[in-house]
Design an enzyme around this catalytic site. Structure first.
Site, PDB file in Angstrom:
ATOM      1  N   HIS A  28       1.356  94.513  94.270  1.00 55.48           N
ATOM      2  CA  HIS A  28       0.591  94.485  95.527  1.00 55.48           C
ATOM      3  C   HIS A  28       0.390  93.043  96.000  1.00 55.48           C
ATOM      4  O   HIS A  28       0.654  92.712  97.167  1.00 55.48           O
ATOM      5  CB  HIS A  28      -0.756  95.181  95.280  1.00 55.48           C
ATOM      6  CG  HIS A  28      -1.682  95.189  96.451  1.00 55.48           C
ATOM      7  ND1 HIS A  28      -2.081  96.336  97.085  1.00 55.48           N
ATOM      8  CD2 HIS A  28      -2.325  94.181  97.106  1.00 55.48           C
ATOM      9  CE1 HIS A  28      -2.911  96.045  98.070  1.00 55.48           C
ATOM     10  NE2 HIS A  28      -3.074  94.734  98.095  1.00 55.48           N
ATOM     11  N   GLU A  29      -0.064  92.178  95.086  1.00 59.38           N
ATOM     12  CA  GLU A  29      -0.339  90.785  95.451  1.00 59.38           C
ATOM     13  C   GLU A  29       0.942  89.983  95.682  1.00 59.38           C
ATOM     14  O   GLU A  29       0.988  89.109  96.549  1.00 59.38           O
ATOM     15  CB  GLU A  29      -1.195  90.117  94.371  1.00 59.38           C
ATOM     16  CG  GLU A  29      -2.564  90.747  94.181  1.00 59.38           C
ATOM     17  CD  GLU A  29      -3.391  90.765  95.449  1.00 59.38           C
ATOM     18  OE1 GLU A  29      -3.208  89.859  96.302  1.00 59.38           O
ATOM     19  OE2 GLU A  29      -4.204  91.685  95.613  1.00 59.38           O
TER      20      GLU A  29
ATOM     21  N   HIS B 124       2.067  90.398  99.194  1.00 60.83           N
ATOM     22  CA  HIS B 124       1.358  89.489 100.102  1.00 60.83           C
ATOM     23  C   HIS B 124       1.983  88.097 100.057  1.00 60.83           C
ATOM     24  O   HIS B 124       2.207  87.467 101.098  1.00 60.83           O
ATOM     25  CB  HIS B 124      -0.113  89.373  99.687  1.00 60.83           C
ATOM     26  CG  HIS B 124      -0.953  90.557 100.028  1.00 60.83           C
ATOM     27  ND1 HIS B 124      -1.013  91.111 101.287  1.00 60.83           N
ATOM     28  CD2 HIS B 124      -1.794  91.309  99.260  1.00 60.83           C
ATOM     29  CE1 HIS B 124      -1.850  92.135 101.289  1.00 60.83           C
ATOM     30  NE2 HIS B 124      -2.331  92.274 100.061  1.00 60.83           N
TER      31      HIS B 124
END
Length: 380
Positions: free
Chosen positions: A67-68, A71
């Site tokens: 998820h990170e 980003h």
């Protein structure tokens, strides 16, 4: 949020883990191995339940990391450099060196995280279905199903339009697009974050008082963290607004006193030049900056070894030190500054050290700007 220890680099991004991860890791492993799995599939050995719980917790944190990383990758593609990724109590955080350049870039950077979690939820759902079709172990199916559900919940929770969640950044992108004012947009998103946080606190406390379940307190704790994070983000946005247009060179201490890398720790500590002026000094090798050394780190070296150990061996290396250019916006440096001598930023111009910036330097500049009429700020 600083990492307690660094795992390494993935796609060029430093990945670290905060100590609080151990707490949530233990809760997940314990909850699965001593709760959900034995209740759903009783009669197995305790080692099987624990192995399944631990493996599931590891994969869950890998999902958070994905998820990170999403980003970070999209941020880089939109011209925003990434400091690092830190996994902590409530998930993870990708620290960006600067703000997105437009509402569209903000939308892409913020939106990709929940999208990845949603895709992972769908992938785990498909895997659970296929495993059930081939009559795989029920515990394995349950592990994958739990991962599917938690990733979908993670996507939904992060999409809530409240800072500092990804949904708050999506809301900020929308407000920024509508108003053309990034500062006002941030204020709106952080206000939404505080409202949502207080809602979670109230709901959590009500649930705990009615049922006595630990889950209510956990919900309230999440709400409290959201309130604190949203408030801090709003305050930082206001400070960035004050610092808009101010370069790093206006806040730095120019031509700082440096320490040659081959100086012994004993020589560094006893040299009068370093004993009373500051608590941290840039370290140079043939005139080029190679790191930052603090008096505290030098004093930790046993006295018997201080004449044999060099400053190079106890310094914070340049790769782990914040480095900026003199004409970089001071507002972009602010989010990367933290208290502590070891967190000072080195100002480098074409490979030459020209200054050093501490959090107190930034605070002093902020105080000057806030007490100076707008018409006089150009004279800084």
């Amino acid at each position: 949020m600083r990492a307690t220890f660094v795992l390494g680099r993935i796609a060029g991004v430093r990945v670290g883990v905060h100590w609080s991860v151990l707490f949530i890791f233990g809760i997940i492993a314990l909850g699965l191995s001593q709760g959900r799995l034995p209740e759903t599939y009783p009669g197995r050995a305790w080692a099987v339940y624990w192995a399944a719980g631990l493996c599931t917790a590891v994969v869950f944190f890998a999902s958070l990391l994905a998820h990170e990383l999403a980003h970070a990758v999209v941020a880089r593609r939109n011209g925003v450099e990434v400091d690092d990724i830190v996994l902590w109590l409530l998930g993870g955080a990708a620290r960006l060196k600067s703000e997105a350049s437009s509402p569209g870039a903000e939308l892409r950077i913020a939106g990709v995280g929940p999208l990845v979690s949603l895709l992972l939820g769908g992938l785990f759902t498909l895997c659970a279905w296929l495993l059930e079709l081939v009559s795989a172990s029920g515990i394995v199916v349950e592990m994958v199903a739990w991962l599917a559900g938690i990733n979908v919940l993670l996507a939904i929770f992060n999409a809530v339009p409240a800072a500092p969640l990804d949904g708050g950044r999506l809301l900020r992108a929308f407000l920024w697009w509508r108003t053309g004012d990034r500062l006002r947009a941030t204020a709106g998103a952080t206000a939404a974050g505080r409202v949502f946080g207080w809602l979670l606190v109230v709901l959590g406390l009500i649930a705990f008082m009615r049922t006595g379940a630990f889950g209510g307190l956990w919900l309230a704790l999440i709400g409290w963290f959201l309130i604190a994070a949203a408030t801090a983000e709003g305050r930082q946005a206001q400070l960035r607004g004050v610092l808009a247009g101010v370069p790093v060179r206006d806040a730095m201490t120019p031509e700082p006193l440096t320490v040659p890398a081959d100086t012994t720790v004993a020589g560094f500590i006893t040299d009068a030049r370093y004993r009373y002026r500051h608590s941290a000094f840039p370290v140079t090798d043939d005139g080029a900056p190679v790191g930052l050394v603090t008096l505290d780190s030098a004093r930790k070296v046993p006295q018997a070894e201080a004449h044999a150990v060099t400053v190079r061996e106890v310094m914070v290396p340049l790769s782990q030190t914040t480095v900026v250019e003199p004409d970089s916006p001071l507002a972009d440096l602010l989010p990367r500054m933290e208290p502590g001598a070891e967190h000072r930023a080195l100002v480098v111009d074409h490979g030459r050290l020209v200054g050093i910036v501490s959090l107190s330097d930034v605070s002093r500049t902020l105080a000057w700007l806030m007490n100076t009429a707008p018409g006089r700020r150009d004279g800084l």
